[in-house]
Design a protein around this motif. Sequence first.
Motif, PDB file in Angstrom:
ATOM      1  N   ILE A  36       0.840  -1.195   0.000  1.00  0.00           N
ATOM      2  CA  ILE A  36       0.000   0.000   0.000  1.00  0.00           C
ATOM      3  C   ILE A  36       0.873   1.243   0.000  1.00  0.00           C
ATOM      4  CG2 ILE A  36      -1.754   1.299   1.267  1.00  0.00           C
ATOM      5  CD1 ILE A  36      -2.803  -1.298   2.355  1.00  0.00           C
ATOM      6  N   ALA A  41      -2.776   6.534  -0.757  1.00  0.00           N
ATOM      7  CA  ALA A  41      -3.905   6.428   0.164  1.00  0.00           C
ATOM      8  C   ALA A  41      -4.264   7.784   0.756  1.00  0.00           C
ATOM      9  CB  ALA A  41      -3.575   5.441   1.288  1.00  0.00           C
ATOM     10  N   TYR A  42      -3.272   8.638   0.923  1.00  0.00           N
ATOM     11  CA  TYR A  42      -3.507   9.959   1.511  1.00  0.00           C
ATOM     12  C   TYR A  42      -4.294  10.854   0.566  1.00  0.00           C
ATOM     13  CZ  TYR A  42      -2.448  14.596   3.390  1.00  0.00           C
ATOM     14  OH  TYR A  42      -2.538  15.875   3.880  1.00  0.00           O
ATOM     15  N   GLY A  44      -6.061   9.857  -2.097  1.00  0.00           N
ATOM     16  CA  GLY A  44      -7.326   9.212  -2.427  1.00  0.00           C
ATOM     17  C   GLY A  44      -7.774   9.493  -3.855  1.00  0.00           C
ATOM     18  N   ILE A  89      -5.421   9.982   8.150  1.00  0.00           N
ATOM     19  CA  ILE A  89      -6.837   9.863   7.814  1.00  0.00           C
ATOM     20  C   ILE A  89      -7.663  10.928   8.515  1.00  0.00           C
ATOM     21  CG2 ILE A  89      -8.874   8.370   7.930  1.00  0.00           C
ATOM     22  CD1 ILE A  89      -7.024   5.976   7.825  1.00  0.00           C
ATOM     23  N   GLU A 284      -9.069   0.485   9.251  1.00  0.00           N
ATOM     24  CA  GLU A 284      -8.995   1.651   8.367  1.00  0.00           C
ATOM     25  C   GLU A 284      -7.552   2.103   8.172  1.00  0.00           C
ATOM     26  OE1 GLU A 284     -11.456   4.648   9.999  1.00  0.00           O
ATOM     27  OE2 GLU A 284     -13.345   3.669   9.486  1.00  0.00           O
ATOM     28  N   LEU A 287      -5.799  -0.440   5.777  1.00  0.00           N
ATOM     29  CA  LEU A 287      -6.254  -0.395   4.393  1.00  0.00           C
ATOM     30  C   LEU A 287      -5.905   0.916   3.702  1.00  0.00           C
ATOM     31  CD1 LEU A 287      -9.782  -2.069   4.696  1.00  0.00           C
ATOM     32  CD2 LEU A 287      -7.656  -3.101   3.903  1.00  0.00           C
ATOM     33  N   ARG A 288      -5.851   2.006   4.456  1.00  0.00           N
ATOM     34  CA  ARG A 288      -5.617   3.326   3.849  1.00  0.00           C
ATOM     35  C   ARG A 288      -4.199   3.824   4.062  1.00  0.00           C
ATOM     36  NH1 ARG A 288     -10.681   7.064   5.370  1.00  0.00           N
ATOM     37  NH2 ARG A 288      -9.495   8.445   3.976  1.00  0.00           N
ATOM     38  N   ASP A 290      -2.376   4.551   6.716  1.00  0.00           N
ATOM     39  CA  ASP A 290      -2.117   5.564   7.740  1.00  0.00           C
ATOM     40  C   ASP A 290      -1.024   5.029   8.679  1.00  0.00           C
ATOM     41  OD1 ASP A 290      -2.122   7.516   9.681  1.00  0.00           O
ATOM     42  OD2 ASP A 290      -4.303   7.674   9.776  1.00  0.00           O
TER      43      ASP A 290
END
Length: 329
Positions: A36, A41-42, A44, A89, A284, A287-288, A290
């Motif tokens: 990831i 991810a930041y 998006g 996030i 979260e 997955l994202r 962080d």
Amino acid sequence: MRHRLLVFLGLKAVRLIVLLFAVSLIAFMLVSHSPIDPIQAYVGADAIRVSPEQRLQIAEYWGLDKPPVEQFMRWVSAVARGDLGTSMIYRLPVTEVIQERFLNSAALMGASWVLSGVIGFAAGVLAAMKKDTWIDRIIKWYCYTLASTPTFWLGLLLLIVFAVWLGWFPVGLGVPAGVLAEEVTFADRIGHMILPALTLSIVGISTIALHTRQKLVDVLESDYVLFARARGESGFRLFWRHGLRNIALPAVSLQFTSFSELFGGAVLAEQVFSYPGLGQATVEAGLRGDVPLLLGLVLFSALFVFMGNFAADLTYRWIDPRLGGGAVR
């Protein structure tokens, strides 16, 4: 006695420091090799409109442009000062996110921990006192079945039956949707917590019940209990005088050391019920991408499990001071 207590606490402190450092190092290595991309991810959905120069600026702002070793050392030095960084996030300090989410998870895990401990201990005692009867067989069947039941599957089952079909409880979340925070009542929070707490407590009953049953069976078949029976003792009096103390110590230790299983189960239960606790925040963050929040949650979970084992040691020495040489009374 005081000297032994200080030595005991000193050793625990050293072990805690070593544990947190080892967990931090392993977690950081896993995160740094994760597929990831934290920058992706930041940003998006705005990734298309973000230029390469802006990506470099984001990486420089979060310190992601540094070598992994330098990133780790900077993070460790910041943690030593009490700074866990800022969540990518939530745009809030990691300590604030953990504090807010832990209040929800503490209520959930605390209720399920007490329920599973009390019901599991009582079921184990009842099964041992009624050994080889239909009561014993039902309790063992229940425990063996739930011991192999995934937490998320049981949560989905309870959700379908009691929330969707019967409509007795809300479908999910920690508070009613569309209600202002100041208008949420204590009853609303309890109503939303019942199903997740039941999921964790029902699964946690099996371990303590089976362990307590086997320990009490061994005690009831011992020579000194046979001698007590010969003197006319039986039933609850026999259990209270000769069985309770012998099975209390293992049961207490098992219950406190189940903190790791409790936290792991909470991650799945909170995800199923969309309950806003540490478990959902962990998913979260993973997955994202962080990284600051994920590392902070890993540290906190390690500290949480360690405190469970530490509480078990203190309780052991309080119940039977001989184990600690009279260090804790």
